[in-house]
Write a protein that holds these residues in place. Sequence first.
Motif, PDB file in Angstrom:
ATOM      1  N   LEU A  80       6.136  -5.360  11.362  1.00  0.00           N
ATOM      2  CA  LEU A  80       6.091  -6.123  10.102  1.00  0.00           C
ATOM      3  C   LEU A  80       5.232  -7.144  10.069  1.00  0.00           C
ATOM      4  CD1 LEU A  80       9.519  -5.181   8.491  1.00  0.00           C
ATOM      5  CD2 LEU A  80       7.209  -3.841   8.252  1.00  0.00           C
ATOM      6  N   ASN A  81       5.488  -8.180  11.075  1.00  0.00           N
ATOM      7  CA  ASN A  81       4.645  -9.290  11.316  1.00  0.00           C
ATOM      8  C   ASN A  81       3.043  -9.278  11.325  1.00  0.00           C
ATOM      9  OD1 ASN A  81       6.952 -11.045  11.261  1.00  0.00           O
ATOM     10  ND2 ASN A  81       7.082 -11.202  13.490  1.00  0.00           N
ATOM     11  N   LEU A  82       2.818  -8.016  12.167  1.00  0.00           N
ATOM     12  CA  LEU A  82       1.401  -7.471  12.303  1.00  0.00           C
ATOM     13  C   LEU A  82       0.725  -7.228  10.825  1.00  0.00           C
ATOM     14  CD1 LEU A  82       1.448  -6.183  15.700  1.00  0.00           C
ATOM     15  CD2 LEU A  82       0.312  -7.961  15.273  1.00  0.00           C
ATOM     16  N   HIS A  83       1.399  -6.767   9.825  1.00  0.00           N
ATOM     17  CA  HIS A  83       1.267  -6.339   8.596  1.00  0.00           C
ATOM     18  C   HIS A  83       1.481  -7.293   7.592  1.00  0.00           C
ATOM     19  CE1 HIS A  83       1.104  -2.523  10.638  1.00  0.00           C
ATOM     20  NE2 HIS A  83       0.325  -1.992   9.952  1.00  0.00           N
ATOM     21  N   GLN A  84       1.792  -8.379   7.783  1.00  0.00           N
ATOM     22  CA  GLN A  84       2.148  -9.680   7.029  1.00  0.00           C
ATOM     23  C   GLN A  84       3.330  -9.157   5.949  1.00  0.00           C
ATOM     24  OE1 GLN A  84      -1.391  -8.569   6.840  1.00  0.00           O
ATOM     25  NE2 GLN A  84      -1.409  -9.801   8.829  1.00  0.00           N
ATOM     26  N   ALA A  85       4.371  -8.475   6.609  1.00  0.00           N
ATOM     27  CA  ALA A  85       5.377  -7.951   5.886  1.00  0.00           C
ATOM     28  C   ALA A  85       6.570  -8.829   6.367  1.00  0.00           C
ATOM     29  CB  ALA A  85       5.581  -6.520   5.679  1.00  0.00           C
ATOM     30  N   ARG A  86       7.768  -8.647   5.917  1.00  0.00           N
ATOM     31  CA  ARG A  86       8.917  -9.028   6.327  1.00  0.00           C
ATOM     32  C   ARG A  86      10.276  -7.893   6.193  1.00  0.00           C
ATOM     33  NH1 ARG A  86      12.275 -11.412   2.240  1.00  0.00           N
ATOM     34  NH2 ARG A  86      11.071 -11.588   0.379  1.00  0.00           N
ATOM     35  N   ALA A 135      15.061  -3.287   4.602  1.00  0.00           N
ATOM     36  CA  ALA A 135      14.172  -2.957   3.606  1.00  0.00           C
ATOM     37  C   ALA A 135      12.744  -3.807   4.127  1.00  0.00           C
ATOM     38  CB  ALA A 135      14.498  -3.840   2.313  1.00  0.00           C
ATOM     39  N   CYS A 136      11.605  -3.015   4.108  1.00  0.00           N
ATOM     40  CA  CYS A 136      10.261  -3.599   4.649  1.00  0.00           C
ATOM     41  C   CYS A 136       9.678  -4.079   3.382  1.00  0.00           C
ATOM     42  CB  CYS A 136       9.689  -2.495   5.595  1.00  0.00           C
ATOM     43  SG  CYS A 136      10.520  -1.964   6.819  1.00  0.00           S
ATOM     44  N   LEU A 137       9.425  -5.327   3.310  1.00  0.00           N
ATOM     45  CA  LEU A 137       8.679  -5.746   1.950  1.00  0.00           C
ATOM     46  C   LEU A 137       7.265  -6.035   2.399  1.00  0.00           C
ATOM     47  CD1 LEU A 137      11.916  -6.247   1.490  1.00  0.00           C
ATOM     48  CD2 LEU A 137      11.242  -8.261   0.333  1.00  0.00           C
ATOM     49  N   PHE A 138       6.258  -5.460   1.818  1.00  0.00           N
ATOM     50  CA  PHE A 138       4.862  -5.540   1.925  1.00  0.00           C
ATOM     51  C   PHE A 138       4.371  -6.171   0.597  1.00  0.00           C
ATOM     52  CE2 PHE A 138       6.163  -1.829   4.311  1.00  0.00           C
ATOM     53  CZ  PHE A 138       5.491  -2.069   5.315  1.00  0.00           C
ATOM     54  N   GLY A 139       3.353  -7.134   0.696  1.00  0.00           N
ATOM     55  CA  GLY A 139       2.740  -7.821  -0.317  1.00  0.00           C
ATOM     56  C   GLY A 139       1.483  -6.808  -0.986  1.00  0.00           C
ATOM     57  N   PRO A 140       1.263  -7.359  -2.140  1.00  0.00           N
ATOM     58  CA  PRO A 140       0.046  -6.377  -2.804  1.00  0.00           C
ATOM     59  C   PRO A 140      -1.240  -6.215  -1.985  1.00  0.00           C
ATOM     60  CG  PRO A 140       0.331  -8.608  -3.715  1.00  0.00           C
ATOM     61  CD  PRO A 140       1.386  -8.512  -2.675  1.00  0.00           C
ATOM     62  N   GLU A 141      -1.500  -7.226  -1.361  1.00  0.00           N
ATOM     63  CA  GLU A 141      -2.577  -7.117  -0.272  1.00  0.00           C
ATOM     64  C   GLU A 141      -2.817  -6.006   0.567  1.00  0.00           C
ATOM     65  OE1 GLU A 141       0.198  -9.530   2.012  1.00  0.00           O
ATOM     66  OE2 GLU A 141      -0.629  -9.575  -0.279  1.00  0.00           O
ATOM     67  N   ARG A 142      -1.538  -5.547   0.675  1.00  0.00           N
ATOM     68  CA  ARG A 142      -1.459  -4.136   1.739  1.00  0.00           C
ATOM     69  C   ARG A 142      -1.477  -2.798   1.035  1.00  0.00           C
ATOM     70  NH1 ARG A 142      -2.963  -4.333   6.795  1.00  0.00           N
ATOM     71  NH2 ARG A 142      -2.711  -6.365   7.757  1.00  0.00           N
ATOM     72  N   LEU A 143      -1.331  -2.830  -0.380  1.00  0.00           N
ATOM     73  CA  LEU A 143      -1.327  -1.745  -1.070  1.00  0.00           C
ATOM     74  C   LEU A 143      -2.679  -1.068  -1.467  1.00  0.00           C
ATOM     75  CD1 LEU A 143       1.708  -2.649  -3.341  1.00  0.00           C
ATOM     76  CD2 LEU A 143       1.747  -1.711  -0.999  1.00  0.00           C
TER      77      LEU A 143
END
Length: 433
Positions: A388-394, A408-416
């Motif tokens: 997740l850190n490598l994908h800027q997620a948490r 829960a893995c939370l992804f920002g809009p830049e990864r969608l």
Amino acid sequence: MPHRHHFAHPHPARLTLLALGLLAAGALAGRVWHTVAVGVASAAVLTTVFLLQQIRHLANAHMAFTQSRLKSSPDRFMIRSRRLAASLNDLRVTASRLPDALVLIDRNDRIRWFNQAAEHLLGLRRPDDRGIKLDTRLARTELADWLQTGGIDPLNHVTAPGQPSRQIQVSLLPYGQQMRLLLARDISHMTRLEQVRRDFVANVSHELRTPLTVIHGYLELLDPEDMPDHVQILNEMRLQSKRMEQIVEDLLTLSRLETQNQVSEERVAITPLLATLRKEAEALSQGRHTIVLENHCERDLLGSMKDLHSAFSNLVSNAIRYTSTGGSITIRWQCNEAGAIYSVTDTGFGIAESHLARLTERFYRISSSRSRESGGTGLGLSIVKHVLNLHQARLEIRSVPGQGSTFACLFGPERLLKAESVEHDGPMTDLSD
């Protein structure tokens, strides 16, 4: 140290003990070093803050004493005044000679004072830099960007502006009335030791692959029917050798993730990935749980298919391992205003709040006996965190003891990415027993 010719006919039990010992040494080295590093860093911060508090308290006492000097005799006043001034000067000299860089900035972010270490690590110069804005003085560095965003969270592993060969850790602390104190610590030595630990774990894990393969191969050649008195022992050895192989693979995965700075930028189609995860969950559950799949978000992810599948699968397998027969596992993909969330919810044992902050540490166990029974390696959540850190997620964890947990893995809009059209064989929500 065994002689080389001993490996011509390896003894499974002996090689298993060797593998266990080396892996335990690697795990212990990592955990002990982490504890020592955290303890040293925490002690240094507390010492520095305590010292500066004493300076401020003495300065306030000196001011209060000066204001009340008319109520005291001149001789008594002079003696006490000199004593306070001497103590204050001693503390200031000590602060100026601390190995950690200290910079006092006012409400306008201008430099009021700094010690000698700040000259070496941050490149500040006296008296020219006094009164200058700190972010201006450190322009075009990571520190300047961090300061402009408020410096709320500590900044780790930053190149020292004054010494590019050094790595520093930086914190911004409130001090006095509307002032702040920048604290920078040289962590180059700890960084080198951490790299030594990583190399050690990676090398040991790699070297253990061959003897473990030999052990597993010899165990497969043994037929339980030929040794009816040792069936239970043979089955246990096969089980433990497989578990050791999984531990080695997980350690190698962790070592690879720790050395990565970025991941491949490919489209990860969520719908087929969720279907794969459900099938894996059903195979692992063997009909003991209700598996629910919910897809409420028509978005794919940008990242590494291999790493994301590994992270998502780890959360699913953990949920199944720690949920009693008859419970349910819900795999969910949903969107919100902040991005998208992949979550796994179970009705398992639940986790006490005191354990939540440490769950992503290597080999951290809530219950050692339960973990051994479940077959887990203790490395799954560490892998999830690094992916997740490598994908800027948490990773966000919610749990209630006795009721279950949600990871829960939370992804920002830049990864969608907008999902590509896929033909579905059934509804978006799938319920399987």
